[in-house]
Write a protein that holds these residues in place. Structure first.
Motif, PDB file in Angstrom:
ATOM      1  N   ALA A   5     -37.931   6.129 -26.263  1.00 24.60           N
ATOM      2  CA  ALA A   5     -37.319   4.829 -26.467  1.00 24.60           C
ATOM      3  C   ALA A   5     -38.251   4.050 -27.382  1.00 24.60           C
ATOM      4  CB  ALA A   5     -37.130   4.105 -25.144  1.00 24.60           C
ATOM      5  N   PRO A   6     -37.791   3.286 -28.294  1.00 25.74           N
ATOM      6  CA  PRO A   6     -36.382   3.017 -28.531  1.00 25.74           C
ATOM      7  C   PRO A   6     -35.700   4.099 -29.367  1.00 25.74           C
ATOM      8  CG  PRO A   6     -37.728   1.764 -30.051  1.00 25.74           C
ATOM      9  CD  PRO A   6     -38.673   2.494 -29.125  1.00 25.74           C
ATOM     10  N   VAL A   7     -34.395   4.062 -29.367  1.00 29.71           N
ATOM     11  CA  VAL A   7     -33.573   4.934 -30.200  1.00 29.71           C
ATOM     12  C   VAL A   7     -32.909   4.040 -31.235  1.00 29.71           C
ATOM     13  CG1 VAL A   7     -31.564   6.461 -30.259  1.00 29.71           C
ATOM     14  CG2 VAL A   7     -33.152   6.561 -28.326  1.00 29.71           C
ATOM     15  N   ILE A  22     -20.977   8.362 -41.146  1.00 27.00           N
ATOM     16  CA  ILE A  22     -22.163   9.174 -40.887  1.00 27.00           C
ATOM     17  C   ILE A  22     -22.973   8.446 -39.823  1.00 27.00           C
ATOM     18  CG2 ILE A  22     -24.305  10.081 -41.833  1.00 27.00           C
ATOM     19  CD1 ILE A  22     -22.873  10.209 -44.570  1.00 27.00           C
ATOM     20  N   LEU A  23     -23.294   9.129 -38.759  1.00 25.32           N
ATOM     21  CA  LEU A  23     -24.083   8.563 -37.676  1.00 25.32           C
ATOM     22  C   LEU A  23     -25.485   9.155 -37.739  1.00 25.32           C
ATOM     23  CD1 LEU A  23     -24.199   6.846 -35.065  1.00 25.32           C
ATOM     24  CD2 LEU A  23     -23.507   8.909 -33.838  1.00 25.32           C
ATOM     25  N   GLN A  24     -26.475   8.290 -37.895  1.00 24.34           N
ATOM     26  CA  GLN A  24     -27.862   8.738 -37.965  1.00 24.34           C
ATOM     27  C   GLN A  24     -28.589   8.176 -36.748  1.00 24.34           C
ATOM     28  OE1 GLN A  24     -30.228   7.117 -41.214  1.00 24.34           O
ATOM     29  NE2 GLN A  24     -31.290   9.056 -41.402  1.00 24.34           N
ATOM     30  N   VAL A  25     -29.172   9.046 -35.958  1.00 35.36           N
ATOM     31  CA  VAL A  25     -29.886   8.645 -34.751  1.00 35.36           C
ATOM     32  C   VAL A  25     -31.359   8.992 -34.932  1.00 35.36           C
ATOM     33  CG1 VAL A  25     -30.054   8.917 -32.253  1.00 35.36           C
ATOM     34  CG2 VAL A  25     -27.821   9.084 -33.367  1.00 35.36           C
ATOM     35  N   SER A  26     -32.222   8.008 -34.721  1.00 39.33           N
ATOM     36  CA  SER A  26     -33.661   8.205 -34.889  1.00 39.33           C
ATOM     37  C   SER A  26     -34.366   7.982 -33.558  1.00 39.33           C
ATOM     38  CB  SER A  26     -34.212   7.221 -35.925  1.00 39.33           C
ATOM     39  OG  SER A  26     -33.589   7.413 -37.172  1.00 39.33           O
ATOM     40  N   PHE A  27     -35.298   8.857 -33.259  1.00 35.70           N
ATOM     41  CA  PHE A  27     -36.071   8.775 -32.028  1.00 35.70           C
ATOM     42  C   PHE A  27     -37.516   8.461 -32.370  1.00 35.70           C
ATOM     43  CE2 PHE A  27     -32.540  11.622 -31.301  1.00 35.70           C
ATOM     44  CZ  PHE A  27     -32.007  11.124 -30.114  1.00 35.70           C
ATOM     45  N   PHE A  28     -38.114   7.588 -31.597  1.00 37.36           N
ATOM     46  CA  PHE A  28     -39.495   7.181 -31.805  1.00 37.36           C
ATOM     47  C   PHE A  28     -40.442   8.272 -31.313  1.00 37.36           C
ATOM     48  CE2 PHE A  28     -43.326   5.127 -30.036  1.00 37.36           C
ATOM     49  CZ  PHE A  28     -43.847   4.616 -31.207  1.00 37.36           C
ATOM     50  N   HIS A  57     -33.265  -3.886 -28.174  1.00 36.53           N
ATOM     51  CA  HIS A  57     -32.415  -4.440 -27.120  1.00 36.53           C
ATOM     52  C   HIS A  57     -31.910  -3.289 -26.272  1.00 36.53           C
ATOM     53  CE1 HIS A  57     -29.260  -6.681 -25.139  1.00 36.53           C
ATOM     54  NE2 HIS A  57     -29.717  -7.785 -25.688  1.00 36.53           N
ATOM     55  N   SER A  58     -31.950  -3.449 -24.972  1.00 35.93           N
ATOM     56  CA  SER A  58     -31.478  -2.397 -24.062  1.00 35.93           C
ATOM     57  C   SER A  58     -30.006  -2.590 -23.743  1.00 35.93           C
ATOM     58  CB  SER A  58     -32.277  -2.425 -22.756  1.00 35.93           C
ATOM     59  OG  SER A  58     -33.622  -2.153 -23.011  1.00 35.93           O
TER      60      SER A  58
END
Length: 79
Positions: A5-7, A22-28, A57-58
């Motif tokens: 987290a966060p994502v 296009i969905l881009q998801v980034s992980f810390f 923000h959660s």
């Protein structure tokens, strides 16, 4: 599933009404773990460095839903 987290989620809108977004998801990945992070096995997965300020923000469910405007105002408050 254990996750970081966060994502950070970014939606890049499709070029037309019938084009997919296009969905881009980034992980810390914390700096102290960056060297030992697993190497991607797909060309769709890559490492990048992000520099800047992030408002976190959660959410209990998918974001932002009906609270999108309120969340934007909160982020703008922090500049």
């Amino acid at each position: 599933i254990d996750m970081t987290a966060p994502v950070l989620t970014k939606v890049i809108p499709g070029q037309g009404p019938f084009c997919k977004n296009i969905l881009q998801v980034s992980f810390f990945v914390p700096p102290e773990l960056a060297e030992s992070a697993p190497k991607p096995t797909s060309d769709d997965v890559f490492f990048t460095t992000f520099q800047g300020t992030v408002f976190v923000h959660s959410f209990q469910t998918m974001a932002p839903g009906p609270n999108g405007e309120r969340i934007t105002q909160e982020a703008e408050h922090f500049g």
